[in-house]
Enzyme design. Sequence first.
Site, short mmCIF file in Angstrom:
data_model
loop_
_atom_site.label_atom_id
_atom_site.label_comp_id
_atom_site.label_asym_id
_atom_site.label_seq_id
_atom_site.Cartn_x
_atom_site.Cartn_y
_atom_site.Cartn_z
N HIS A 85 13.65 6.06 5.13
CA HIS A 85 12.77 4.92 4.84
C HIS A 85 13.53 3.72 4.27
CE1 HIS A 85 9.21 7.10 5.82
NE2 HIS A 85 9.35 7.97 4.83
N ASP A 128 10.82 13.94 11.18
CA ASP A 128 10.04 13.89 9.94
C ASP A 128 8.61 13.47 10.28
OD1 ASP A 128 10.85 13.49 6.70
OD2 ASP A 128 9.02 12.44 7.33
N HIS A 161 6.84 11.47 8.74
CA HIS A 161 6.72 10.03 8.47
C HIS A 161 7.74 9.27 9.32
CE1 HIS A 161 5.47 12.13 4.72
NE2 HIS A 161 4.46 11.28 4.80
N ASP A 188 8.45 18.03 6.97
CA ASP A 188 7.10 17.87 6.44
C ASP A 188 6.03 17.81 7.53
OD1 ASP A 188 8.30 15.49 7.15
OD2 ASP A 188 7.91 14.46 5.27
#
Length: 309
Positions: free
Chosen positions: A125, A162, A164, A246
């Site tokens: 991120h 991931d 996200h 995740d």
Amino acid sequence: MTTLYVSHPSALDHAMPEGHPERADRIRAVERALEDERFAGLLRGQAPKAEPSVPTLVHPVPYVQALIEASPTDGYVQIDGDTLLSPGTIEAALRGVGGAVHAIDAVMAGECANAFVAMRPPGHHAERMTAMGFCVFNNAAIAARHAREAHGASRVAIVDWDVHHGNGTQDIFWDDRAVMYASTHEMPLFPGTGTTSERGNHDTIVNVPLRAGDDGPVFREAFEAGILRRLDAFAPDLIIISAGFDAHHLDPLGHVELTEADFGWATRRLMELAHRHAGGRVVSVLEGGYSLKGLGLSVAAHVDALMGR
């Protein structure tokens, strides 16, 4: 097949407040998973501490300097609602960078077939100028740029599964012809980026969004059709995996229903592609994964696959 595992105790010293999902127990869960006797053949190395100049491969000097100067001697410094610095954060982050670079060096030199780097904080991120989403320095992006500049890699692919979207990696390589960023992720979900229309200035950004509730068969079909075909055409000479776990069905921060077997499958498919185009060169760096049980199971399946099982 020789796999290098890279970590360092400093990953435990990146302290977070009670209840924060990005906690030191994540690394302990990884370590426990890899204590199983079937991983006895792993090469194990400690992540060296990178000089502060190394993150500037992708982050401007003022950004790196500002984070180092903001590092507290006690307590926390809040970067955003989710991202904090503690006294151990910068050491851990620089060793995360150092571990990723070390893994690239070892794989490119033929000292091992592939590598898995388990450090925290995660990185995908972190944009060029913005720390966010638990992330400080973008380890995968730094590794890719290092492979290009230090080892002459002509085309590098970063594959991010991931749950996200890796907005930071996308931001860094938006205008880079030589690096393909390909991501499966849940939408809508933090950070809100990652639509199929986000393709970069040279069509080297590949986003394959999933929906809440999507399971392994949906993921595998999307991964095959949306990512592997594009990677095959790109023909990378190195694959870097942003290995967030995740999207596992046990994870509290996502709503995708994968199992550890899906991560093992995806790893094997990327290894097949790497053997076709990249001499088998794969470097994986840990991103998310916040169910300790799901993380341990997924890491074990991922490393099993890296080891050729």
